[in-house]
Structures are given as C-alpha cells and as structure tokens.
Write an enzyme that holds these catalytic residues in place. Structure first.
Site, PDB file in Angstrom:
ATOM      1  N   ASP A   1      -9.530   5.832  -1.906  1.00  0.00           N
ATOM      2  CA  ASP A   1      -8.339   6.322  -2.606  1.00  0.00           C
ATOM      3  C   ASP A   1      -8.795   6.935  -3.924  1.00  0.00           C
ATOM      4  OD1 ASP A   1      -8.950   4.151  -4.245  1.00  0.00           O
ATOM      5  OD2 ASP A   1      -6.889   3.444  -4.371  1.00  0.00           O
TER       6      ASP A   1
ATOM      7  N   GLU B   1       0.823  -1.210   0.000  1.00  0.00           N
ATOM      8  CA  GLU B   1       0.000   0.000   0.000  1.00  0.00           C
ATOM      9  C   GLU B   1       0.860   1.265   0.000  1.00  0.00           C
ATOM     10  OE1 GLU B   1      -3.032   0.201  -0.605  1.00  0.00           O
ATOM     11  OE2 GLU B   1      -3.601  -1.896  -0.422  1.00  0.00           O
TER      12      GLU B   1
ATOM     13  N   TYR C   1      -6.530   5.935   4.777  1.00  0.00           N
ATOM     14  CA  TYR C   1      -6.678   4.946   3.717  1.00  0.00           C
ATOM     15  C   TYR C   1      -5.814   3.716   3.969  1.00  0.00           C
ATOM     16  CZ  TYR C   1      -5.476   2.339  -0.372  1.00  0.00           C
ATOM     17  OH  TYR C   1      -5.213   1.283  -1.197  1.00  0.00           O
TER      18      TYR C   1
END
Length: 454
Positions: free
Chosen positions: A198, A96, A180
């Site tokens: 996102d 991520e 996020y």
C-alpha cells in the site's frame, strides 16, 4: 575497511560486534550484497533483498519493534481475539476498506459503529444500501461501502457464508477486493505468507532500496510486490505486514521521517546515502543506474542532497483536479410546530456520491451569468415541488468549495423559504422533507453539510 563501511560505522548505522547487528549484506566489497550482479541478472536486481541473512535480521528487528510500539486499534484487537475465521476475516476486511484513502483517526469511530451495527457478514447482507450510506456518510469514497455490502451478500448467497481462504480467491471471488486488500485479509486472518503493498509500504521499500523511478508505474509496483512477498515473515505474516505499514504510518512518514527511531535503519540505503553524501554514492545502486536501471531515478531528476531520504518515493505529477460548479438551493418550509424542514433529493444510483441525499442542485457552466443561473435553478426546483418558482426570490448565500479526490467542486448556494404545505411530485426521483436533526442523520455528504452551514 572500505570507505562505505567506515562511513556507515561512524554514523552508527552498523555495529562491529553482533552478527545480528551486522548482517552479511553490510560486509566488505567482497560480500554478497556488494558484488557485481551476474550478467544474466536483471538490471534492477541490486535494488532487491538478495541476502537471506539480511532478510532474517530485518524481519526480527521490525517485528520486535512492532510488538513494543504498535498502536492499539480496534480491528487489531478483533483480529487477535476472534476465534471464528469468518468473523475474523470480516472484521479485518471492513477495516481495510475503510482505511483506503482515509486516516486511522477518522476510521476508528466509524469502524466501531459499523461492527456494533453489523457484527457479521450475515447482518451486513441483510442491511439496506440506505442504512449503509447513512453510517458511511462523512467517511468519503462512498462506493466503498456499497461494494462491501455487495460482496457480503455474495458471500452469504453464493459461498454459504464462508469467506475465501486465500488471497487469490479473495481477489477473484469478492467484488471490490483488490490485490492489497486480499493480501491483508489472508495474511492477518489466515496466516497466509503473502505480502502487501500500500502507500506506506511503497514509501518504506523505496527508501530501503533507493528506488527512485516513478513509484506508481506498473514496472515499479511489480518489483515492490516481489520484494514484499520475499520479505514477509513466514511465521507471523499478518504481524509483519502490519508492522511494515505501521512503520510507514508512524516513523517512515512522507515528510520529516523519524530516521533515528527506525528499527530497520541499518538496512536503509536512502539513509546511508544521505549520511555518505552525494560525492560518495552507494556503489551497488549507482552502478545499476549507469546501466539504465528501471528502478533508479531518471537522469533528469538526480539525487537532491537537501531532501535526503525524502527523495524517495517519487511519483508522476498529479493530474490537475477537474473544476466544476453547481447551483444549490436550501429549500425551506415550516413543518410541525413551525420547525424548519429542508428538501433533500436522492442522487442517481451510479457515479459520484451515488445514492446519497443532497439539496436540489444543478451543474452550471463556469461562465454562466448569475441571472441565467437563477433562472435555471428556479426551473429545476419547480420540477421537484410542482409549483412555479420565481428566480428573483432565490436568495444568494455564497459559495462553498469542496475538494473531492479528482474534482474541485464549487457550490453556489441559494436559499428559498416556502409558505404553506408543499406536496412533492411523486413522479420525480426520491425526495423528502427533513428537519435539521434528520438531515444530519441521513446519508448526506460532507459537502452538503457545509452547504447547510453556509
């Protein structure tokens, strides 16, 4: 049959038979989704998903598509096969962070090399920042790698090597982990039913519900998070979040979206509005727009029929990138076996490209004449190598332009060859001589690789 429903059926957006294909959200004007909102409801309520039956159908359709069409990515394989919760969360976390502002195709190789070198939090915590920067070189946004390692050290030293188990704790306890990233780790690694927002999710949700206000504004972002949390599948939250992002990355793309292949097209009000055309607006969205809805497009920026679904999302105009110039010198000497070696110096530990290595460089004013530029650069080089440098000896190579996210950087490149051995000043910041092979293996930015190739 209402005009709205008739147009949708004719376009193939709704089916007459199966209740699953025609959820209550698309019933007649008497249906729940097309009724006037109660006076107490917020003006944006018509943009939200309020029908549980429609939400259930959307979840099922999206997950079924994801199971059939998802891309085979290394971090997904690790998340699905790693039995240890901490190692699983670490693997998701690394992916991520790398994927922020970076394309999947670019990340795959970096991710595989990273996980091979540091397969656990403990291994990363023991690495040096120089090693992290070397592996990260070329990936961009270099502070990401630094913060990732800092957070890994904290998990090992302060949390006994145990990753936080909720999105709230991940965000609170780990530096560099925002809302996020925390939601992605918690849903994919631990099955926490929390949504994620996102860039891909913003685009999908704005189109599904015709959200035309500035999608980067706090008010819109808050509503999108509410929507993501309401939609996320309670049984497969990680898969659902990845499916929503996958949809935005591969089908609901910024330009030329593949609407015909979209598994949730029957829920998409932007597509329905395109099919109906401007003269017949979607009633529930247009009604709230007339009342000053904060999620509708501003009156000064109405629906553009030529854009269709790509009317959404809308963003505020980007700030113009700052223009910067620097004089840079590729300083060369002959090393062992007469092979060329180049001087590289380390940047400060904070700011742009923190801790990376570069050719000696000096910021320059935009209107500085070349003669003055040479003199300033010669003086700068003298401070590094401890011997006089004649400005006239600097050979102008040309200019190299590199675009950072917020800076339009121009490097005016010079070269200079030195005779004999050169002893670097130990009092100066870290510096060293490297071969071309060593240069490419060092933690140098893509911009400096361009400079060497100029």
């Amino acid at each position: 049959m209402s005009q709205l429903r008739a147009a949708a059926v004719a376009a193939g957006g709704l089916r007459r038979s199966s209740p699953r294909a025609a959820p209550p959200a698309r019933r007649s004007r008497k249906g729940a989704s097309l009724r006037k909102a109660p006076a107490s409801a917020p003006p944006y309520s018509r943009h939200l998903f309020s029908d549980p039956a429609e939400i259930e159908v959307l979840r099922g359709d999206l997950l079924a598509w994801y199971d059939r069409c998802k891309r085979d990515l290394p971090w997904r394989t690790r998340a699905a096969t790693e039995p240890d919760a901490d190692r699983r969360a670490y693997a998701v976390w690394v992916s991520e962070i790398m994927l922020q502002q970076t394309q999947v195709a670019t990340v795959i190789d970096y991710y595989n090399r990273w996980m091979q070198k540091w397969p656990t939090l403990q291994a990363l915590a023991q690495a040096s920042l120089e090693e992290v920067n070397e592996l990260w070189a070329g990936l961009g946004y270099y502070s990401r790698g630094k913060r990732l390692q800092e957070a890994a050290k904290k998990v090992v030293s302060e949390l006994a090597g145990r990753m936080p188990r909720t999105a709230e704790d991940l965000q609170k306890l780990l530096p560099g982990v925002g809302r996020y990233t925390a939601g992605a780790i918690a849903s994919i690694s631990y099955g926490q039913a929390t949504g994620v927002v996102d860039g891909n999710v913003i685009r999908v949700l704005c189109r599904l519900r015709c959200i035309g206000a500035d999608s980067s504004s706090p008010a819109v972002i808050d509503r999108l998070w509410d929507m993501a949390n309401a939609l996320v599948d309670r049984n497969r939250p990680g898969d659902f979040n990845q499916a929503l992002m996958e949809l935005g990355a591969t089908v609901c793309v910024p330009k030329a979206p593949l609407c015909g292949e979209c598994p949730v097209k029957q829920h998409c009000r932007a597509r329905l509005r395109k099919l109906l055309g401007k003269p017949t607006p979607v009633p529930d969205v247009e009604d709230c727009g007339a009342g000053g809805c904060p999620l509708c497009p501003p009156a000064a920026e109405p629906w553009d029929s030529s854009l269709g679904v790509t009317n959404f999302p809308r963003k505020a105009a980007k700030k113009q990138a700052r223009v910067a110039r620097a004089a840079t010198c590729v300083l060369e000497r002959r090393g062992c076996h007469r092979a060329p070696e180049y001087l590289i110096v380390q940047r400060p530990s904070s700011g742009l490209l923190a801790g990376l290595w570069e050719f000696p460089s000096l910021p320059q004013a935009q209107d500085l004449q070349e003669e003055k530029q040479r003199e300033a650069l010669a003086e700068h080089l003298q401070a590094w190598i401890g011997q006089p440098v004649v400005a006239g000896d600097l050979q102008l190579i040309g200019e190299v332009v590199h675009i950072f996210s917020h800076i339009h950087q121009t490097y005016v490149v010079y070269s200079l060859s030195l005779d004999g051995d050169v002893t670097l000043d130990p009092a100066s910041s870290p510096s060293r001589w490297v071969t071309e092979e060593e240069f490419h293996a060092s933690a140098v930015s893509t911009a400096m690789k361009k400079v060497l190739g100029a």
